[in-house]
Design a protein around this motif. Structure first.
Motif, PDB file in Angstrom:
ATOM      1  N   GLY A 103       0.884  -1.240   0.030  1.00 44.76           N
ATOM      2  CA  GLY A 103      -0.139   0.014   0.032  1.00 44.76           C
ATOM      3  C   GLY A 103       1.119   1.150  -0.141  1.00 44.76           C
ATOM      4  O   GLY A 103       2.025   1.244   0.244  1.00 44.76           O
ATOM      5  N   ILE A 104       0.210   2.436  -0.303  1.00 40.33           N
ATOM      6  CA  ILE A 104       1.054   3.620  -0.402  1.00 40.33           C
ATOM      7  C   ILE A 104       1.728   3.931   0.925  1.00 40.33           C
ATOM      8  O   ILE A 104       2.921   4.392   0.962  1.00 40.33           O
ATOM      9  CB  ILE A 104       0.172   4.657  -1.028  1.00 40.33           C
ATOM     10  N   HIS A 105       0.986   3.705   2.009  1.00 33.45           N
ATOM     11  CA  HIS A 105       1.559   4.131   3.302  1.00 33.45           C
ATOM     12  C   HIS A 105       2.706   3.152   3.649  1.00 33.45           C
ATOM     13  O   HIS A 105       3.740   3.630   4.103  1.00 33.45           O
ATOM     14  CB  HIS A 105       0.615   3.838   4.403  1.00 33.45           C
ATOM     15  N   GLY A 106       2.667   1.907   3.203  1.00 31.07           N
ATOM     16  CA  GLY A 106       3.508   1.037   3.512  1.00 31.07           C
ATOM     17  C   GLY A 106       4.777   1.026   2.771  1.00 31.07           C
ATOM     18  O   GLY A 106       5.961   1.009   3.338  1.00 31.07           O
ATOM     19  N   VAL A 107       4.850   1.632   1.560  1.00 34.95           N
ATOM     20  CA  VAL A 107       5.982   2.174   0.731  1.00 34.95           C
ATOM     21  C   VAL A 107       6.696   3.443   1.416  1.00 34.95           C
ATOM     22  O   VAL A 107       7.820   3.458   1.276  1.00 34.95           O
ATOM     23  CB  VAL A 107       5.400   2.404  -0.850  1.00 34.95           C
TER      24      VAL A 107
END
Length: 488
Positions: free
Chosen positions: A307-311
């Motif tokens: 997900g974008i947060h994880g990246v």
């Protein structure tokens, strides 16, 4: 076992009550089969049902607890069924139909997880899938992944109801706690056994990594929100705890590959301005015209997995100190909330497996008693009610529930200590005492004796109200039980 045999533990008492039920049932084959089933359940691992609205993230919870991407397992016609995950020597999936027929299914494993061959499952009447999976986390736990409901009480009863009714405990999974969720949990607490041995549920707030549009502090913000909601009396009355969980981040940490780490490290090595612009949105990060030194397919794979947060989080961690794959993976898991979720499952469910399975057995005996004719049914129901009222394990559950709901309260550190001594954080003696696990048995015994003395004074303190003194007496009884266990 004689029906008048002495019962030293709750497990002994439940088995004795089952023997009485067998004696009362005579030659009734249906009743005998139900009792055999209930007795067999006492030998099994805890059954933990994962329940929640559709698309709430239940599968990410299952995957996090198992440690691999094994869920979901949709059938060939696209619909979900109740899926059971239990420990086994090798991966194996068995399909069951409503008439009791079983068929082993062909499966494949890939980077996207466990998948079924869809062809044999189309229009097949399958109601349950049983997955055997070699995992340490499943040695004392059977996970029951139920189809998502529609966020209404009626929807909940229609989705996997038999599996939930058979479960010893529940993980209720939802992105946010709404009135409909509390109504569903209230409905699940109906019945005399549920009232006498309350709240076997933990709420898991999923999508924690999406809070605030996936900001870098999303997981921290979600954890703070979970703590606030746990202090809400309406929520506390329905569950033993609220946990925030970022499922994508957790699973990415558990399965992070060398290629993934190399890509993240390459992105982290770029100038901050370039990173910030490319990480403004998922579209910019995955776009073909991105200036990042990682090809588009690999960036899309990272986005799918984290997900974008994880990246954003992984890139920041790689830039600020996580210099190896192992370090980055461990930090992602730590921040995801998976460790806290596992601790809650262990402390609330696995360590209390004896009382939870006894609760399930007594609920079954109560249903059976209502079918027995005349005085036999009256006698068995009275014996069930007696055990629920007198067993200290159930007293602890009732008192913990009353304290969470604000019905019983102690001031200052006394309230914190009471919650801990009653097993609110786990039933191990060191955990109850808030002590180091390295202490000797004699040292734990001394700490327990000191705690018992303090709470004996609370139980006799005329300045406290009646409910507080009774609660203090229950804490004393918990300390006495620890002294017996430590002295044996």
């Amino acid at each position: 076992m004689s029906r008048h045999a002495r019962a030293d533990t709750l497990d002994d008492a439940v088995r004795q009550l089952m023997q009485e039920a067998w004696d009362l049932s005579g030659e009734d084959a249906r009743t005998a089969a139900e009792l055999d089933h209930l007795y067999g359940r006492l030998q099994e691992p805890v059954r933990l049902a994962v329940v929640g609205p559709a698309r709430s993230g239940k599968s990410t919870v299952v995957n996090g607890l198992v440690g691999e991407q094994v869920a979901p397992l949709p059938l060939g016609d696209g619909h979900d069924v109740v899926t059971w995950y239990a420990d086994g020597p090798s991966p194996r999936v068995t399909a069951w139909t409503a008439d009791g027929a079983a068929q082993e299914l062909a499966t494949t494993r890939s980077v996207h997880g466990l998948r079924l061959d869809p062809r044999p499952t189309r229009r097949s009447g399958i109601t349950d899938l049983r997955v055997a999976w070699p995992a340490r986390s499943l040695r004392h736990l059977t996970l029951v992944d139920t189809p998502g409901h529609d966020s209404t009480a009626d929807g909940h009863r229609a989705a996997g109801e038999p599996a939930v009714a058979e479960a010893d405990a529940v993980l209720y999974v939802t992105p946010e706690i709404r009135g409909a969720d509390l109504q569903i949990l209230q409905t699940a607490q109906d019945g005399p056994v549920a009232a006498a041995a309350p709240v076997n549920t933990v709420i898991v707030l999923t999508r924690a990594d999406e809070v605030g549009g996936g900001r870098i502090d999303a997981l921290l913000t979600a954890r703070q929100r979970a703590r606030r909601q746990q202090r809400d009396p309406a929520v506390a009355a329905m569950c033993t705890g609220v946990v925030a969980y970022g499922g994508l981040v957790a699973l990415a940490g558990r399965t992070l590959s060398d290629a993934d780490f190399t890509a993240v490290a390459a992105i982290a090595g770029e100038p901050r301005d370039t990173q910030d612009v490319c990480l403004l949105s998922a579209d910019r990060f995955a776009g073909d015209d991105s200036p990042l030194p990682v090809d588009a397919d690999l960036r899309r794979r990272l986005l799918h997995r984290l997900g974008i947060h994880g990246v954003r989080l992984a890139t920041t961690l790689a830039r600020t100190g996580c210099a190896t794959r192992a370090e980055l993976a461990a930090e992602l898991v730590r921040r995801s909330g998976l460790a806290e979720l596992r601790e809650v499952v262990n402390g609330c469910f696995i360590e209390r497996r004896t009382v939870l399975k006894a609760r399930t057995a007594l609920a079954g005996l109560d249903r059976l008693a209502r079918r027995l004719p005349g005085q036999d049914g009256v006698h068995l129901r009275a014996r069930v009610e007696q055990l629920l009222a007198t067993a200290h394990d159930f007293r602890e559950l009732r008192l913990l529930a009353a304290m969470r709901a604000g019905q019983v309260a102690f001031t200052g550190e006394a309230g914190t200590e009471a919650h801990r001594l009653l097993g609110g954080h786990g039933t191990d003696a060191a955990v109850r005492l808030g002590a180091d696990h390295e202490l000797s048995g004699g040292e734990l015994w001394d700490l327990t004796a000191d705690a018992m003395h303090r709470w004996q004074q609370h139980a006799e303190d005329p300045r406290l109200g009646l409910h507080q003194r009774r609660a203090a007496a229950a804490v004393v009884r918990s300390c006495e039980g620890m002294l017996v266990a430590l002295g044996s």
